[in-house]
Design an enzyme around this catalytic site. Structure first.
Site, PDB file in Angstrom:
ATOM      1  CG  HIS A  78       2.002  -4.491  -9.827  1.00  0.00           C
ATOM      2  ND1 HIS A  78       1.910  -5.788  -9.878  1.00  0.00           N
ATOM      3  CD2 HIS A  78       1.866  -4.384  -8.191  1.00  0.00           C
ATOM      4  CE1 HIS A  78       1.761  -6.348  -8.677  1.00  0.00           C
ATOM      5  NE2 HIS A  78       2.143  -5.634  -8.241  1.00  0.00           N
ATOM      6  CD  GLU A  95       5.093  -8.276  -4.384  1.00  0.00           C
ATOM      7  OE1 GLU A  95       4.272  -6.725  -4.818  1.00  0.00           O
ATOM      8  OE2 GLU A  95       5.761  -7.559  -4.348  1.00  0.00           O
ATOM      9  NE  ARG A 120       4.025 -12.590  -8.479  1.00  0.00           N
ATOM     10  CZ  ARG A 120       4.588 -10.822  -8.154  1.00  0.00           C
ATOM     11  NH1 ARG A 120       5.991 -10.575  -8.411  1.00  0.00           N
ATOM     12  NH2 ARG A 120       3.903  -9.967  -7.727  1.00  0.00           N
ATOM     13  NE  ARG A 129       4.438  -3.674  -6.136  1.00  0.00           N
ATOM     14  CZ  ARG A 129       3.783  -3.447  -4.970  1.00  0.00           C
ATOM     15  NH1 ARG A 129       4.109  -2.635  -5.007  1.00  0.00           N
ATOM     16  NH2 ARG A 129       3.329  -4.399  -4.611  1.00  0.00           N
ATOM     17  CG  HIS A 172       1.299  -1.080  -9.335  1.00  0.00           C
ATOM     18  ND1 HIS A 172      -0.568  -0.911  -8.746  1.00  0.00           N
ATOM     19  CD2 HIS A 172       1.517  -1.071  -7.616  1.00  0.00           C
ATOM     20  CE1 HIS A 172      -0.386  -1.373  -7.585  1.00  0.00           C
ATOM     21  NE2 HIS A 172       0.364  -1.341  -7.167  1.00  0.00           N
ATOM     22  CG  HIS A 173       3.540   3.609  -5.794  1.00  0.00           C
ATOM     23  ND1 HIS A 173       2.762   3.962  -5.137  1.00  0.00           N
ATOM     24  CD2 HIS A 173       4.213   5.126  -5.862  1.00  0.00           C
ATOM     25  CE1 HIS A 173       3.108   4.388  -4.336  1.00  0.00           C
ATOM     26  NE2 HIS A 173       4.473   5.241  -4.502  1.00  0.00           N
ATOM     27  NE  ARG A 208       4.074   2.002  -3.992  1.00  0.00           N
ATOM     28  CZ  ARG A 208       3.795   0.496  -3.991  1.00  0.00           C
ATOM     29  NH1 ARG A 208       4.331  -0.206  -2.571  1.00  0.00           N
ATOM     30  NH2 ARG A 208       2.629   0.277  -4.993  1.00  0.00           N
TER      31      ARG A 208
END
Ligand code: ADP
Length: 448
Positions: free
Chosen positions: A242, A255, A258, A279, A382-383, A422
């Site tokens: 991220h 996010e 932004r 991302r 992050h993921h 993602r």
């Protein structure tokens, strides 16, 4: 005498709780097992919202959207590596899942946008709070109302398999006792492995030393539990970093900042990329800077719309000043350059066109009303997009694409839906949509 259930759910994040509620609503007896001492998994840290197209809440706001466009943008954002069967089911079910939540007292009726999407379709709580806490507290109320059994501080160590089907689980409880629980089906909703740095580095050596935004339970154990009964895996090396993580605390900067109109500037005080890109691309742009970090810059108007900003202020992440010059001085940035950057960006907002970096969305309002704010950020793990293979009914598949009877999985533990990147807001949608499905199919399987 071992306890018996129709459905055992491993994990109490969004996917596990949604699955448990749905299975219970279809008449199944359900037990949720959570290894940590608190409910909520990594879901409780989710910040931005839940993506869905063609929802009632979009219509109420006059937002015109289509499932087809949601599908295409998710596919493009995932670099066309997404499992399209899962993706089809995902976009089809998304508006129904938003309603499923609303029917259960969890209304996500405010809407914003995330990187890679062209339309406001990220559904959020109307009070401006982070989606994760809101979601988990709402789901827990539903769990309690149904008297669904829940064991905390209890880790599943094995999924039992006998006579060609899942037959229960072995667990280790808070007293270090090993217990067997008999069940007709098991739903694995154990989350991803972003907090298991050895596992991350095994698949992506260049991510050594990166911080992670995840809770410490995100260790990927559920993948191994399913592999042990024959489950296939996919996309294990697809790990998302991220772009905007506060590095001292590993705290994710949403996010939605932004999406509410903030920009990113480098140490020279210049914008350097389209802030609303996906991302993977924004992260790569930050890593490509000589300083390998950047600042999220916003003003009072963005702060007023987003509760998260106040939390960041309270946590001490935010540098603020009454003027852009003052902010530049605090950040050791050349004041004239930062002023120029803001003036130029504000012109793009007026024109709704960004010829420098092609930002097309969230050109919301000029950054012009003091105080002015900045948060220093850099990317963090992050993921994990990879995981076990399921079909679109959340049933777990083996390497020959055959069902493993009684085994279901939902949420981040499942691979394929997101391709190699993602989209923000698609994880919350994923866990609710496929959590409901897994609960429904596991309940049906249990009473077949
Ligand atoms: P998702 O977003 O897919 O719902 P989360 O990370 O929110 O995933 O939740 C997964 C939960 O599963 C976490 O709370 C984690 O602690 C729990 N968990 C993971 N492995 C096990 C295990 N072996 N036994 C019990 N709970 C587990």
């Amino acid at each position: 005498e071992a306890q018996r259930y129709d459905v055992v759910v491993i994990g109490s994040g969004g996917a596990g709780l949604a699955a448990a509620i749905q299975a219970s609503d279809e008449g199944a007896s359900v037990l949720i097992i959570e290894k940590m001492s608190t409910i909520g998994g990594n879901t409780i840290k989710a910040s931005v919202g839940m993506n869905a197209a063609e929802t009632r809440f979009q219509k109420l706001k006059g937002i015109v959207d289509s499932k087809q466009q949601f599908y295409q943008e998710t596919l493009k954002g995932g670099n066309f590596k997404n499992n399209t069967q899962l993706l089809n089911r995902f976009v089809e079910q998304a508006p129904l899942a938003v309603e499923w939540l609303a029917e259960r007292g969890i209304e996500l009726n405010d809407i914003t946008i995330t990187g890679g999407m062209s339309i406001d379709r990220t559904h959020r709580p109307a009070d401006g709070s982070a989606v994760g806490g809101f979601l988990i507290s709402g789901l827990v109320k539903n769990i309690n109302k149904r008297n669904i059994d829940l064991m905390l501080d209890t880790s599943v160590s094995e999924i039992l398999y006998a006579d060609g089907a899942v037959s229960g689980v072995r667990v280790i409880n808070e007293d270090q006792e090993q217990l067997t629980i008999i069940s007709k089906s098991v739903i694995v909703a154990s989350g991803g492995f972003s907090a298991n740095s050895a596992m991350v580095v095994k698949y992506r050596p260049e991510l050594a030393g990166f911080v992670t935004t995840n809770h410490q339970g995100a260790t990927g154990g559920g993948i191994a539990l399913l592999e042990a009964i024959g489950a296939a895996t996919v996309d294990m090396g697809e790990i998302q970093i991220h772009p905007t993580v506060e590095q001292q605390t590993s705290y994710l900067i949403s996010e939605s900042i932004r999406g509410g109109g903030a920009i990113l500037v480098n140490q020279q005080g210049e914008r350097f990329f389209n802030e609303m890109e996906t991302r993977d691309k924004v992260s790569a742009a930050i890593i490509g800077l000589a300083e390998k970090y950047a600042y999220i810059v916003f003003d009072e108007q963005v702060r007023l719309k987003n509760k998260a900003a106040d939390e960041y202020l309270a946590r001490g992440f935010v540098v603020s000043a009454s003027s852009p010059q003052g902010l530049a001085a605090e950040l050791n940035i050349d004041a004239a350059t930062l002023q120029q950057t803001l003036t130029r960006y504000n012109g793009f907002v007026a024109d709704q066109c960004d010829p420098d970096f092609g930002r097309k969305t969230a050109l919301r309002q000029p950054i012009s009303q003091g105080p002015f704010y900045a948060i220093r950020i850099a990317p963090g793990v992050h993921h994990t997009m990879g995981g076990v293979v399921t079909n679109e009914d959340s049933a777990v598949l083996d390497a020959q694409n055959q069902l493993i009877p009684g085994a279901f999985a939902a949420g981040e533990v499942v691979g394929g839906l997101h391709g190699s990147n993602r989209i923000g807001g698609n994880a919350v949608a994923d866990i609710i949509i496929f959590g409901i499905q897994a609960g429904s199919h596991a309940a049906k399987y249990a009473r077949r």
